[in-house]
Scaffold this motif. Structure first.
Motif, mmCIF file in Angstrom:
data_model
loop_
_atom_site.group_PDB
_atom_site.id
_atom_site.type_symbol
_atom_site.label_atom_id
_atom_site.label_comp_id
_atom_site.label_asym_id
_atom_site.label_seq_id
_atom_site.Cartn_x
_atom_site.Cartn_y
_atom_site.Cartn_z
ATOM 1 N N VAL A 80 1.252 12.110 -6.588
ATOM 2 C CA VAL A 80 1.268 10.838 -7.312
ATOM 3 C C VAL A 80 2.147 10.914 -8.552
ATOM 4 O O VAL A 80 2.916 9.991 -8.835
ATOM 5 C CB VAL A 80 -0.168 10.400 -7.665
ATOM 6 C CG1 VAL A 80 -0.163 9.219 -8.618
ATOM 7 C CG2 VAL A 80 -0.939 10.051 -6.401
ATOM 8 N N GLY A 121 0.876 -1.176 0.000
ATOM 9 C CA GLY A 121 0.000 0.000 0.000
ATOM 10 C C GLY A 121 0.906 1.216 0.000
ATOM 11 O O GLY A 121 1.792 1.328 0.847
ATOM 12 N N TYR A 131 1.265 5.498 -0.324
ATOM 13 C CA TYR A 131 0.603 6.786 -0.176
ATOM 14 C C TYR A 131 1.600 7.874 -0.560
ATOM 15 O O TYR A 131 2.741 7.855 -0.090
ATOM 16 C CB TYR A 131 0.153 6.988 1.272
ATOM 17 C CG TYR A 131 -0.661 5.819 1.782
ATOM 18 C CD1 TYR A 131 -2.032 5.776 1.589
ATOM 19 C CD2 TYR A 131 -0.040 4.739 2.416
ATOM 20 C CE1 TYR A 131 -2.781 4.700 2.030
ATOM 21 C CE2 TYR A 131 -0.785 3.660 2.856
ATOM 22 C CZ TYR A 131 -2.151 3.644 2.663
ATOM 23 O OH TYR A 131 -2.882 2.563 3.091
ATOM 24 N N THR A 182 2.010 12.237 -1.495
ATOM 25 C CA THR A 182 1.398 13.563 -1.550
ATOM 26 C C THR A 182 1.386 14.116 -2.970
ATOM 27 O O THR A 182 0.664 15.067 -3.245
ATOM 28 C CB THR A 182 2.133 14.544 -0.620
ATOM 29 O OG1 THR A 182 3.509 14.617 -1.021
ATOM 30 C CG2 THR A 182 2.038 14.097 0.835
ATOM 31 N N THR A 224 -1.407 -0.880 -4.312
ATOM 32 C CA THR A 224 -2.308 0.238 -4.514
ATOM 33 C C THR A 224 -1.524 1.508 -4.226
ATOM 34 O O THR A 224 -0.797 1.579 -3.235
ATOM 35 C CB THR A 224 -3.517 0.146 -3.563
ATOM 36 O OG1 THR A 224 -4.224 -1.059 -3.831
ATOM 37 C CG2 THR A 224 -4.444 1.332 -3.733
ATOM 38 N N LEU A 225 -1.646 2.496 -5.098
ATOM 39 C CA LEU A 225 -1.023 3.807 -4.918
ATOM 40 C C LEU A 225 -2.143 4.821 -4.740
ATOM 41 O O LEU A 225 -3.012 4.942 -5.607
ATOM 42 C CB LEU A 225 -0.160 4.171 -6.125
ATOM 43 C CG LEU A 225 0.344 5.609 -6.214
ATOM 44 C CD1 LEU A 225 1.218 5.976 -5.024
ATOM 45 C CD2 LEU A 225 1.085 5.830 -7.523
ATOM 46 N N LEU A 226 -2.113 5.528 -3.628
ATOM 47 C CA LEU A 226 -3.123 6.539 -3.335
ATOM 48 C C LEU A 226 -2.484 7.907 -3.183
ATOM 49 O O LEU A 226 -1.443 8.040 -2.531
ATOM 50 C CB LEU A 226 -3.848 6.212 -2.026
ATOM 51 C CG LEU A 226 -4.720 4.975 -2.007
ATOM 52 C CD1 LEU A 226 -5.224 4.715 -0.597
ATOM 53 C CD2 LEU A 226 -5.879 5.130 -2.951
ATOM 54 N N GLY A 227 -3.112 8.909 -3.747
ATOM 55 C CA GLY A 227 -2.705 10.282 -3.520
ATOM 56 C C GLY A 227 -3.382 10.796 -2.272
ATOM 57 O O GLY A 227 -4.576 10.577 -2.066
ATOM 58 N N VAL A 228 -2.608 11.440 -1.413
ATOM 59 C CA VAL A 228 -3.127 11.987 -0.157
ATOM 60 C C VAL A 228 -2.729 13.452 -0.044
ATOM 61 O O VAL A 228 -1.748 13.881 -0.647
ATOM 62 C CB VAL A 228 -2.611 11.188 1.063
ATOM 63 C CG1 VAL A 228 -3.116 9.750 1.024
ATOM 64 C CG2 VAL A 228 -1.095 11.197 1.136
ATOM 65 N N THR A 229 -3.481 14.212 0.723
ATOM 66 C CA THR A 229 -3.155 15.633 0.875
ATOM 67 C C THR A 229 -1.954 15.846 1.776
ATOM 68 O O THR A 229 -1.221 16.816 1.603
ATOM 69 C CB THR A 229 -4.350 16.428 1.420
ATOM 70 O OG1 THR A 229 -4.766 15.854 2.652
ATOM 71 C CG2 THR A 229 -5.493 16.402 0.418
#
Length: 132
Positions: free
Chosen positions: A86, A80, A82, A84, A110-115
């Motif tokens: 992507v 996983g 994460y 800031t 999974t690659l997620l963009g986060v603030t």
């Protein structure tokens, strides 16, 4: 442990991961919390430098697996990630390929963009599940 890749399409292989994996015959299962670009005291390193942060986060992930579980990156069955930014993270995914490619390991991810991440200044975090 036997790993069987499940890829009804091949596009994810070009990005360095399998759509799924069947894991059989494992005896140990380790779940690693998110690893970031911090030193041994937990201080953030490499402010503003995504590439260096990814590299150190991978070093820290490998250290946790080796120190705590006697495993390595080749034992990872799930990632996983994460970030800031992507786009900036993807520009530096060759670092993952350099680590996982020689091991012939392409864990589902999974690659997620986060603030933002928990600690200000951190740009990248990677968590993993491993099995042997």
């Amino acid at each position: 442990m036997q790993r069987t890749a499940v890829n009804p399409w091949d596009w994810s292989l070009k990005l360095g991961y399998n759509q799924a994996e069947i894991i059989e015959g494992m005896s140990r299962h380790v779940i690693c919390s998110g690893q970031t670009a911090v030193d041994g005291e937990g201080n953030p390193q490499h402010p503003g430098d995504m590439r260096s942060q990814i590299n150190l986060a991978l070093d820290n992930l490998e250290a946790v697996l080796l120190a705590a579980a006697g495993m390595g990156l080749g034992d990872i069955t799930r990632l996983g990630i994460y970030a800031t930014d992507v786009d900036e993270a993807l520009k530096n995914f060759d670092l993952l390929a350099m680590r996982f490619g020689p091991l012939e390991c392409a864990p589902p991810m999974t690659l997620l963009g986060v603030t933002r991440l928990a600690v200000p200044g951190l740009l990248f975090e990677i968590e993993a599940t491993a099995a042997s």
